[in-house]
Design a protein around this motif. Structure first.
Motif, mmCIF file in Angstrom:
data_model
loop_
_atom_site.group_PDB
_atom_site.id
_atom_site.type_symbol
_atom_site.label_atom_id
_atom_site.label_comp_id
_atom_site.label_asym_id
_atom_site.label_seq_id
_atom_site.Cartn_x
_atom_site.Cartn_y
_atom_site.Cartn_z
ATOM 1 N N SER A 183 -0.798 -6.128 4.611
ATOM 2 C CA SER A 183 0.031 -4.926 4.692
ATOM 3 C C SER A 183 -0.322 -3.997 3.541
ATOM 4 C CB SER A 183 1.512 -5.292 4.632
ATOM 5 O OG SER A 183 2.252 -4.102 4.406
ATOM 6 N N SER A 210 2.781 -1.446 1.878
ATOM 7 C CA SER A 210 4.050 -2.019 1.419
ATOM 8 C C SER A 210 4.348 -1.693 -0.043
ATOM 9 C CB SER A 210 3.993 -3.541 1.581
ATOM 10 O OG SER A 210 2.921 -4.069 0.827
ATOM 11 N N ASP A 244 -0.342 1.078 6.846
ATOM 12 C CA ASP A 244 -0.382 0.155 7.982
ATOM 13 C C ASP A 244 -0.332 0.910 9.307
ATOM 14 O OD1 ASP A 244 -0.361 -2.192 6.372
ATOM 15 O OD2 ASP A 244 1.775 -1.878 6.011
ATOM 16 N N ASP A 298 1.694 -9.622 4.931
ATOM 17 C CA ASP A 298 3.032 -9.692 5.511
ATOM 18 C C ASP A 298 3.213 -11.165 5.851
ATOM 19 O OD1 ASP A 298 5.182 -9.913 7.400
ATOM 20 O OD2 ASP A 298 5.092 -7.737 7.584
#
Lengths: 517, 517
Positions: free
Chosen positions: B317, B320, B349, B310
């Motif tokens: 992350s 994602s 996450d 991120d």
């Protein structure tokens, strides 16, 4: 890199993130189609069966009005009264149907282009119950819920339309239901709306309302922002008489038509998935032929929605792998026909926004999206196999839809993205990418930053209350519903609507400080 | 159909369901590959860059022993000390590497065939913390946790192996850690296991233990059921010296090698996804060249594990959309190379088995699976971007993996599945499929019935306690861990292991009634 380098650089990154606005990599209508559940020969075998079903079996219960028009177009009625569709006619209708069209928002900013493999996500459904936001218990849904969900959807970027997702159980007649559903949706959002009209009288009744919001008589037809959801068949292979009359009225009034065939594998469609896909395609094409006979420029949406039964109980299972396959395969069939289309996904069997719900929504929507569905209906807010809805889930689903749409956007493969020079510079230089200009630049354009999903460390998360995603979403629901009361309908127009229609939703409910939120 | 028909038929269905055993449509190793995130020209552009990176940039920090062997095979070292890999050598190694092999279970019933587009799902990771089952708070993980997770995984049909998912923080030295990790995994499951050995001494130390469990000296090599997880690179483009020594020892001992390149886009790999995929492929191929130099019959697994930062914070992350794309694109690249492979997915996450976790796991695993990954690691039990694990999630993820694997199984398109005769019989006959023989027959073979996912009606669910999926899974955890103490290791062998190794796990902890569960 050392921890302190990482910390320094991450502060620097945050600084830049604050200074330069992020550009979301996600927008409505990105191209899907990377996932093909069927091989091309399998697609063609299913298509051959679709044509066989329409010609050799046909559909029963056509209305007299449509029967006459269909016969004129080349259909015939067999001696058991079934309307048969010659292969050539069906192929001809597929060939000449609009390949794409604009699905208008009430605000043109929310117009979307349907067709050509572009993927969109939004609500759908007709849940009779809603999880009460305050008590946490399911109760009958009302017109106020419809309005509140509309307002919430209005603020959710990855919910591209608002097709009414609950039934207003406080409306007493079908006409009242349809009028009040239309009014609540129109008032709560500026996105495209859709209503399930089961009666031609309802269609005719709401046109003046749609025209009033559009700016005057005849204006709605120029930018039709309300779709008629039309379950024109009662599977298997039977027309729904009243819905067909509603379909006829809606096409004539210029409404886009969502031609829904919602058989249930194992109950009203074959348990064998391939047969279920074929039956759904045949049923929807039958409706598309009718729409084209009524108006060759109609905005028809090929909405194959075969559902799944849990065959132990006969109950629908929206979250199953079999459902994901049915929807993805139907999206691929629609892509083969190159027709604007819709499939259902995200219909969890869970009653709560829990791990089950997330998992079922995640994989079913991802597969439908990558199969290239133009419109994925039901993918926001639904629970209990479409029997319930839940405010928090619109917010949670919006977040998840963003991530899934990011995957539809795909991997950019360009000279710059391949990054040989960047890799060489870093490898022979600093040894990490944190400070490289490409990193800052890509951070602004390639990465999606979710609103709800928590990416913080375990310790920070624990120190700040260890909340689950649902609790975070509750805060968003309260903020949006407490403050967002759309004002796109002029008060004078609203008064006129209230004078002319039996509006249930109290005007006071449509202003901040109404004591509910 | 009427409600009463449905009720009657559903009782009838249940009766038959009870009489005839269901055959799960899901099994390990179904064919993926229906999802292609990259076009063929894009795959080839990435491949060209991979070769360019290996030849024109190479990797630094090769060990002297491997350097000599690599030079002999055709590599060369540039004047900055980087080991360069000629295109022809890399292409040659790709061409002659094993395209598939058996990944052995401790029990042959759990053998799986890796390669050829067959999809499997299992654990992975090295979480330093675990959510304590009783307190619900994260704490340091221990060797007992490793053993308990092994026992849980042993009972989960859709977790096809047990690669150690937590770090035993109660081991004091690296050697103790590796010995006790190996022992706990071996004792808790009969599935294939994997351990991350970062030291050649560890590899050499555990061989007698593996041999003892396999039935005697030299027996392990005949059915190597323990994989060495080898992070042979420190991205970008640098060898990890100690891990390379461990790799050499492991290949020589006949262990399958998971060749992991775990760069992090935006930190140790390019933020541009295409560059990140290419770098990972280059790094893994560098390791594969080394393995092949050591033993041309080595069991190498192409484990491109590019992670995502991120970029606001620099933190990883795992949940994602960018991560889902990296993993799916890497699986496609591995399919292009036709190599047994692994990608990570399901790395939420979220710190809890909540809606966020479900969503992130659902879509990331589905896309990796349909992209055709041979092994999807990390897809059971992981939380907090791999920093934590949680007992309930192994049970919940197993359920979700089953549904996703059902979608990998796909839609059967055969004359029987297309069902024209069935549709005709029903349409012209009873009007519904509930009582049709095809429905009963397909019910037994085509549909997956989940263990955890709740498909009941809202009212029945409410009347029975309105539990969320996590609560249901807790019951399963307690049942399995309270009763399932595998006994595949003969007590005499176990005593021998305890005599020869510093085993931390108390023998009393490995019997029912130990007071923990």
């Amino acid at each position: 890199m050392t921890v302190s380098t990482a910390r320094r650089t991450s502060r620097r990154s945050r600084g830049i993130a604050n200074a330069v606005p992020l550009v979301s990599p996600v927008r409505p209508g990105m191209l899907g189609g990377g996932y093909k559940p069927l091989t091309q020969p399998e697609v063609e075998r299913i298509h051959a069966l679709v044509l066989q079903l329409l010609e050799d079996l046909g559909l029963s219960q056509i209305t007299p009005s449509l029967e006459a028009r269909a016969i004129e177009a080349g259909c015939w009625v067999d001696d058991t009264g079934r309307l048969r569709f010659p292969r050539a006619l069906v192929e001809d209708v597929i060939a000449r149907t609009r390949r794409k069209f604009t699905l208008h928002g009430i605000d043109p900013a929310h117009d979307i282009e349907i067709g050509g493999g572009r993927v969109h996500t939004g609500t759908g459904g007709a849940a009779p119950t809603i999880m009460d936001f305050h008590s946490g218990r399911y109760r009958e849904s009302t017109v106020s819920d419809l309005y509140d969900i509309a307002r919430l959807v209005d603020r959710m970027d990855n919910i591209h339309w608002y097709h009414r997702s609950v039934v207003a159980r406080d409306a007493e007649t079908i006409l009242d239901l349809d009028i009040n559903t239309t009014y609540a949706c129109l008032s709560g959002t500026t996105k495209s709306i859709a209503i399930s009209y089961t009666d031609s009288a309802s269609v005719k009744a709401v046109i003046p309302m749609l025209d009033a919001v559009a700016g005057g008589e005849g204006k709605f037809r120029q930018r039709p922002f309300c779709t008629a959801v039309c379950c024109h068949v009662v599977p298997p292979m039977r027309f729904a008489t009243e819905s067909c009359a509603a379909l006829e009225a809606a096409v004539e009034a210029g409404l886009p038509i969502l031609l829904v065939a919602a058989g249930q594998a194992g109950a009203t469609a074959p348990a064998a998935l391939a047969g279920s896909v074929a039956q759904a395609c045949a049923e929807v094409l039958a409706g598309l032929v009718l729409c084209n006979i009524i108006d060759p420029m109609c905005r028809g949406i090929f909405a194959t929605w075969p559902f799944v039964s849990d065959l132990r109980t006969g109950a629908m299972s929206g979250g199953s792998g079999e459902q994901a396959l049915l929807s993805a395969a139907c999206a691929q069939m629609a892509g083969f026909y190159d027709l604007p289309n819709s499939v259902p996904a995200g219909m969890t069997d869970s009653k709560l926004p829990d791990m089950q719900a997330g998992g079922e929504k995640g994989y079913t929507v991802a597969l439908a999206a990558h199969a290239g569905a133009s419109m994925i209906h039901e993918c926001a807010g639904m629970h209990g196999s479409l029997m319930g809805t839940c405010f928090e889930s619109y917010v949670l689903d919006n977040d998840l839809l963003g991530a899934i749409l990011r995957t539809v956007k795909g991997v950019e493969v360009t000279e710059d993205a391949l990054s040989f020079d960047v890799i060489r510079d870093v490898v022979l230089g600093e040894g990490h990418y944190l400070g490289h200009p490409q990193t800052f630049s890509r951070m602004k354009t390639d990465y999606l930053y979710p609103a709800i999903a928590d990416r913080r460390s375990i310790s920070v998360w624990e120190e700040t209350g260890a909340r689950d995603a649902r609790e975070v979403a509750r805060g968003t629901v309260q903020t949006v519903l407490g403050e967002h009361y759309p004002t796109h309908i002029d008060p004078a127009i609203d008064r006129q609507l209230r004078d002319n229609f039996n509006i249930i939703l109290p005007a006071a409910r449509m202003r901040p400080g109404n004591g509910v939120w």
